[in-house]
Design a protein around this motif. Sequence first.
Motif, short mmCIF file in Angstrom:
data_model
loop_
_atom_site.label_atom_id
_atom_site.label_comp_id
_atom_site.label_asym_id
_atom_site.label_seq_id
_atom_site.Cartn_x
_atom_site.Cartn_y
_atom_site.Cartn_z
N TYR A 87 0.81 -1.21 0.00
CA TYR A 87 0.00 0.00 0.00
C TYR A 87 0.84 1.27 0.00
N GLU A 88 2.15 1.16 0.05
CA GLU A 88 3.00 2.34 0.09
C GLU A 88 3.08 2.96 -1.31
N ASN A 89 2.67 4.16 -1.41
CA ASN A 89 2.58 4.83 -2.70
C ASN A 89 3.90 5.53 -3.03
N ASP A 90 4.96 4.75 -3.16
CA ASP A 90 6.27 5.34 -3.44
C ASP A 90 6.85 4.78 -4.73
N GLY A 91 5.99 4.41 -5.66
CA GLY A 91 6.47 3.88 -6.93
C GLY A 91 6.49 2.38 -6.92
N LEU A 92 7.68 1.79 -7.14
CA LEU A 92 7.80 0.34 -7.25
C LEU A 92 7.71 -0.33 -5.88
N THR A 93 7.31 -1.59 -5.94
CA THR A 93 7.13 -2.37 -4.71
C THR A 93 8.47 -2.64 -4.03
N LYS A 94 8.46 -2.60 -2.71
CA LYS A 94 9.66 -2.94 -1.94
C LYS A 94 9.66 -4.44 -1.66
N PHE A 95 10.23 -5.18 -2.60
CA PHE A 95 10.19 -6.63 -2.50
C PHE A 95 10.90 -7.14 -1.26
N ASN A 96 11.92 -6.43 -0.80
CA ASN A 96 12.67 -6.91 0.35
C ASN A 96 11.87 -6.83 1.65
N GLU A 97 10.68 -6.20 1.61
CA GLU A 97 9.85 -6.11 2.81
C GLU A 97 8.60 -6.97 2.71
N ILE A 98 8.36 -7.59 1.57
CA ILE A 98 7.10 -8.30 1.35
C ILE A 98 7.15 -9.70 1.94
N THR A 99 6.07 -10.09 2.56
CA THR A 99 5.90 -11.46 3.05
C THR A 99 4.64 -12.04 2.41
N ILE A 100 4.49 -13.36 2.56
CA ILE A 100 3.28 -14.02 2.08
C ILE A 100 2.06 -13.40 2.74
N GLU A 101 2.20 -13.10 4.03
CA GLU A 101 1.09 -12.52 4.77
C GLU A 101 0.68 -11.18 4.18
N ASN A 102 1.67 -10.38 3.74
CA ASN A 102 1.36 -9.11 3.09
C ASN A 102 0.45 -9.33 1.89
N LEU A 128 6.18 -13.29 -7.84
CA LEU A 128 6.91 -13.94 -6.75
C LEU A 128 6.83 -15.45 -6.86
N TYR A 129 5.67 -15.95 -7.23
CA TYR A 129 5.48 -17.40 -7.36
C TYR A 129 6.41 -17.99 -8.41
N LEU A 130 6.53 -17.33 -9.55
CA LEU A 130 7.38 -17.84 -10.62
C LEU A 130 8.84 -17.51 -10.40
N GLY A 131 9.11 -16.39 -9.72
CA GLY A 131 10.48 -15.93 -9.55
C GLY A 131 11.16 -16.39 -8.28
N ASN A 132 10.37 -16.66 -7.23
CA ASN A 132 10.96 -17.11 -5.98
C ASN A 132 9.92 -17.93 -5.23
N ASN A 133 9.88 -19.22 -5.53
CA ASN A 133 8.86 -20.10 -4.97
C ASN A 133 9.03 -20.29 -3.46
N THR A 134 10.18 -19.91 -2.94
CA THR A 134 10.37 -19.95 -1.48
C THR A 134 9.58 -18.83 -0.82
N LEU A 135 9.63 -17.64 -1.43
CA LEU A 135 8.88 -16.51 -0.90
C LEU A 135 7.38 -16.65 -1.14
N MET A 136 7.01 -17.36 -2.22
CA MET A 136 5.60 -17.51 -2.56
C MET A 136 5.36 -18.97 -3.00
N PRO A 137 5.16 -19.88 -2.05
CA PRO A 137 4.92 -21.29 -2.38
C PRO A 137 3.65 -21.46 -3.22
N THR A 138 3.56 -22.58 -3.90
CA THR A 138 2.44 -22.84 -4.79
C THR A 138 1.10 -22.74 -4.08
#
Length: 725
Positions: free
Chosen positions: A44-59, A115-125
Amino acid sequence: MALARCGKFLLSQRILSTSSRLQHGYIILLPEIGEEAPEKNPLYENDGLTKFNEITIENCRSAIAKQALEFELGIQKIESEIEENYYEDVFDSIIQPMEKLGIPMETTWGLSKTLYLGNNTLMPTSSYMAIHDRGRRARAAKYTSKKIHFAIKEAFLKETQRTTEENRILQKFVLEGKLNGLELNKKDSDIYSYHFGKLVPEKNQFKVKVDLGLKQHSQMIRDPNIVRDFPEDLLKATAINPNKYMSGPWKFTLLPQVYGPLMEHCPDPEIRSILWRANANRGSVGGERELATSLHVEEIRFVKRNMAKILGYETYVDMSMETKMAGSRLEVDQFIRRLLAYARPAQEAELQSLVEFANERGYKTDKLELWDVPYWRRKQQKHLYHYSDNDLKDFFPLNTVLDGLFQLCEKLFNIIIKARSGVSTWHKDVRFYDIFEPHSSAPVAGFYFDPYARSEDKIRLQNSGWMVGMQSRSQVTDTKPLAALIFNFEPPTGDKQSHLSFKEVKILFKKFGHSMQHLLTRTFYAEVAGLSNVEWDAVGTSGNMLTHWLFNEDVIASISSHYGSGDKLPKSIFDNLCKAQNHMAGLDLSNELYLCALDLELYSSNDFWLDIARRLWPQYKHFKYEWKIDAHPCQFTEIFLEEWGAAYYSHLWSRMLAADVYSAFYEVRDDEQQIKDVGKRYRDTFLALGGSQHSSQIFREFRGRDPSHKALLKSLGLKKNKEES
């Protein structure tokens, strides 16, 4: 929900079968909202691109839950205002509010898929599928609302001055509603929902059996002579211990990433025969009876046929043509017949040449069997053209290929592509690029590029590559297009950067061309931006078109640089590479045409699937149909599980369009300014207009005529048929 698909309405129909929304509004099952408060969620942070280093599955889960619920409640509000005659203009009161509600949800959905296609650990199936299902259910609400449907239909039928794009959007909603059964009476609607309820479990059972069937057969090989010509990646894929792949033993299976290369490299015809028979027999009642899929195939066909008839169509194919550029079964049949007139004679000549080649090398036979063709074909190609895809890898370093690709697109489409540093990504290898117009200081679009295979956290399929539309262009919400390009190329080793095989170069060009249509759209509404609402048989045009440039000497020079010498790909190798691409093109085209015809007939005829296959096979194939063994229609997952039912021909139709589009560039190949002019015309039509016009009209605007099959045949090296007028 893209209008392009023929079966896409089946997804949204799940809501119809589980709710009484048609009469009393939506029954909304409240999703689980994550514990993290929305204001702390980086989505929800309106600062342009997503901050992937802060994202969790719960987010992601909490965001999609909140946005989906807001979307559904927003649809309810629009419905109530329609009921109270509160709206005046359909775009101000219905279309634009829905777009404002939908863009945040679609963006979260695209981010989650990336995230699912690029890092399945961060976003499991399992996590992604929960997000995907929630987003899909919510998005279906705007296409399955009777109140919205009839309000838009009423507006569409009024003679009001609108833009072409606006008319196209209204037309999309009217057709979506019709295909979702919104115009059916109560009795027919109940019958329709009943049939849909039967379709889902049949498809699920079909999938389970097909997946299990792939794992039933295996052969243990201990003789190193059998694997002596195997490439390294095939040895590793079959070795019991991949770390000792040279010493064996090796296990041969039917898994797709193994079966195809095995049939090309295994020198033992008996082993090839066993593998072929095991693979062909999958799904057959003559094989593992508990894994037979014949009854599911027939039930899926029966259900889809009945659903089409309830909607007023003679066949499921007729219904499919509502959302295709071709427009009618007759047009597709003529397309298939024209190509077959070239492909079938070429197939006969190619196979005779292959028999003679095998005989000369000690394989004494009057005719080759189906399991012999891949093996001898590979050897003949190597002999004729000294061509092996892996042998060319040293000529195609990834960074050089990427630079040449960007230069080509910058020239053709008058854009500037620049890398941006300091962007948060889901992995350190991921890069980000901005796209600028020459006259703009701010980027008009952007894309992530994730090139390398990572076995620990990345989904990997053979020759895989994905283009994910993360965010669509919308002037309503002032959002720019954003995409992710995700591949599984070999990572750098030591001081040697990543190098691509020519097949991988083609995958890169194809996916990048596909992304251009998403990123360079100029429409006002996301509903028809980029690839949205493009007819399904035209969706692949931009990707396929860009691959034709790989057979341009200047382009090959721009993307090649030998690892040791830095030399460009020599002309002699380039010439052989071009010839090798068309090796046995008649056989390949005949096989593809057979599958196109089989799909259409399965979804238009009431005959048993085996009778259809036996009737069609000899029209397209040189070989005798071993119908007691070969149950290939019972494994045709693309048309029974995926979105290609009554639409499989779309692969070939897109290739035809792409070849014809490229021929416009080829015709002016000696004039740099004319090439740029054609590129501008292409940018202003195919790339800019997206789904805001019918694909046939866009093609006419670009080419000045309807498409022709002749450019495709020329690109395949198939000679003209003198008998054709």
